[in-house]
Design a protein around this motif. Structure first.
Motif, short mmCIF file in Angstrom:
data_model
loop_
_atom_site.label_atom_id
_atom_site.label_comp_id
_atom_site.label_asym_id
_atom_site.label_seq_id
_atom_site.Cartn_x
_atom_site.Cartn_y
_atom_site.Cartn_z
N ALA A 151 0.82 -1.22 0.00
CA ALA A 151 0.00 0.00 0.00
C ALA A 151 0.85 1.27 0.00
CB ALA A 151 -0.93 0.00 1.21
N LEU A 152 2.01 1.22 0.65
CA LEU A 152 2.85 2.41 0.78
C LEU A 152 4.00 2.45 -0.21
CD1 LEU A 152 3.00 2.75 4.68
CD2 LEU A 152 1.28 3.61 3.07
N GLY A 153 3.99 1.52 -1.16
CA GLY A 153 4.99 1.54 -2.21
C GLY A 153 6.39 1.16 -1.77
N ALA A 154 6.50 0.35 -0.72
CA ALA A 154 7.82 -0.03 -0.22
C ALA A 154 8.58 -0.86 -1.24
CB ALA A 154 7.68 -0.81 1.09
N ALA A 155 9.88 -0.70 -1.23
CA ALA A 155 10.73 -1.45 -2.15
C ALA A 155 11.13 -2.80 -1.58
CB ALA A 155 11.99 -0.65 -2.48
N ARG A 156 10.92 -3.01 -0.27
CA ARG A 156 11.22 -4.29 0.36
C ARG A 156 10.56 -4.36 1.72
NH1 ARG A 156 17.54 -4.47 0.43
NH2 ARG A 156 17.20 -3.51 -1.59
N VAL A 157 10.49 -5.57 2.27
CA VAL A 157 9.93 -5.77 3.60
C VAL A 157 10.80 -6.79 4.33
CG1 VAL A 157 8.32 -7.54 2.76
CG2 VAL A 157 7.84 -6.36 4.91
N ILE A 158 10.98 -6.55 5.63
CA ILE A 158 11.76 -7.45 6.48
C ILE A 158 10.86 -8.01 7.56
CG2 ILE A 158 13.69 -7.64 8.10
CD1 ILE A 158 15.12 -5.47 6.56
N HIS A 159 10.83 -9.34 7.69
CA HIS A 159 10.06 -10.02 8.73
C HIS A 159 11.00 -10.66 9.73
CE1 HIS A 159 6.16 -9.80 6.61
NE2 HIS A 159 6.84 -10.04 5.51
N CYS A 160 10.58 -10.73 10.97
CA CYS A 160 11.37 -11.33 12.03
C CYS A 160 10.81 -12.70 12.41
CB CYS A 160 11.41 -10.43 13.26
SG CYS A 160 12.31 -8.91 12.96
N SER A 161 11.57 -13.74 12.08
CA SER A 161 11.24 -15.09 12.53
C SER A 161 12.17 -15.43 13.69
CB SER A 161 11.35 -16.08 11.37
OG SER A 161 10.90 -17.36 11.76
N SER A 162 12.44 -16.69 13.89
CA SER A 162 13.17 -17.10 15.09
C SER A 162 13.96 -18.38 14.86
CB SER A 162 12.17 -17.32 16.24
OG SER A 162 12.78 -17.93 17.34
N ALA A 163 15.05 -18.50 15.61
CA ALA A 163 15.79 -19.76 15.63
C ALA A 163 14.95 -20.90 16.15
CB ALA A 163 17.05 -19.61 16.49
N ALA A 164 13.82 -20.59 16.79
CA ALA A 164 12.94 -21.62 17.34
C ALA A 164 12.30 -22.49 16.27
CB ALA A 164 11.85 -20.98 18.19
N VAL A 165 12.46 -22.14 14.99
CA VAL A 165 11.91 -23.00 13.93
C VAL A 165 12.76 -24.26 13.74
CG1 VAL A 165 10.89 -21.03 12.74
CG2 VAL A 165 13.13 -21.89 12.01
N TYR A 166 13.97 -24.28 14.34
CA TYR A 166 14.85 -25.42 14.20
C TYR A 166 14.73 -26.38 15.39
CZ TYR A 166 17.35 -22.53 10.73
OH TYR A 166 17.68 -21.76 9.64
N ALA A 167 15.11 -27.62 15.14
CA ALA A 167 15.24 -28.59 16.22
C ALA A 167 16.63 -28.47 16.84
CB ALA A 167 15.04 -30.01 15.68
#
Length: 235
Positions: free
Chosen positions: A48-64
């Motif tokens: 909506a705001l015309g951003a050239a990129r987006v950054i999301h924060c995930s976690s090391a918790a996705v690993y075993a």
């Protein structure tokens, strides 16, 4: 100007990027499901705001847990509700992929000052740590808030094609929690680690090093304690 997820974008300025440093922790399924919703909102806001990129924060918790460092090509196998929710969020982001919106996912390790060990530490107090058969406490990939800010800035400045992927985020060497406790001038009360406890969850950060090389000193326990304090996210 403050914007709340789920409200109209009207009146918001155009932006170069959206950095989604938000999320829900804990173990309540309904609350954790909000992580996917927030990712959807970040994607929609960026478009909506015309951003050239987006950054999301995930976690090391996705690993075993693993005896060796885990990389971004390691199959995720979360063993906690939080890790499962973060993996579900990543998969939702993949479903929303837009060729015109480069998307970075940061699988962040332990942030100094913003996790359970730091929440329990104060100079002079005693903290309880699990002791494993090795005689040591848990090993994790930590990063200080200053270095996390440096990583974020580097991702925003990197060529879009290079940053449009998943990155493990942590210092280039693991840290044992007992070393951090001692650096914070805390005494340690040991307890035998229960069977469900995780001794090692360490990230391979070679991919991150291609975008934002971090010094080995970024894993120094004294630096992590100092940075958490000066960054005002730990008393």
């Amino acid at each position: 100007m403050r914007w709340v997820p789920g409200t109209p974008h009207d009146g918001l300025p155009r932006v170069g990027a959206v950095v989604a440093f938000w999320g829900v922790t804990g173990s309540a399924p309904d609350a954790l499901a909000m992580n996917s919703y927030l990712a959807e909102q970040a994607q929609a806001l960026a478009i909506a705001l015309g951003a050239a990129r987006v950054i999301h924060c995930s976690s090391a918790a996705v690993y075993a847990p693993s005896d060796t460092p885990v990389s971004e090509v390691t199959d995720p196998a979360p063993f906690t509700p939080y890790g499962q929710a973060k993996l579900a969020m990543e998969r939702r982001i993949a479903e929303l992929a837009d060729d015109h919106l480069p998307t970075t996912i940061l699988r962040i390790g332990n942030v100094a000052g913003a996790e359970s060990l730091f929440a329990n530490m104060r100079p002079g107090v005693r903290v309880t740590l699990d002791r494993f058969p090795s005689g040591r406490g848990p090993w994790r990939s930590y990063i200080g808030p200053t270095d996390l800010a440096r990583v974020t800035a580097a991702m925003l400045e990197a060529p879009a094609a290079a940053a449009d992927r998943i990155f493990n985020v942590g210092a280039p060497a693991p840290v044992c929690m007992d070393e951090i406790a001692r650096a914070a001038r805390c005494s340690i009360d040991w307890r035998s680690a229960p069977g469900i406890a995780t001794e090692r969850l360490v990230l391979d950060t070679a991919r991150l090093g291609e975008i934002c090389p971090l010094s080995i000193s970024s894993a120094d326990p004294a630096w992590l304690v100092e940075d958490a304090h000066t960054g005002e996210i730990w008393p």
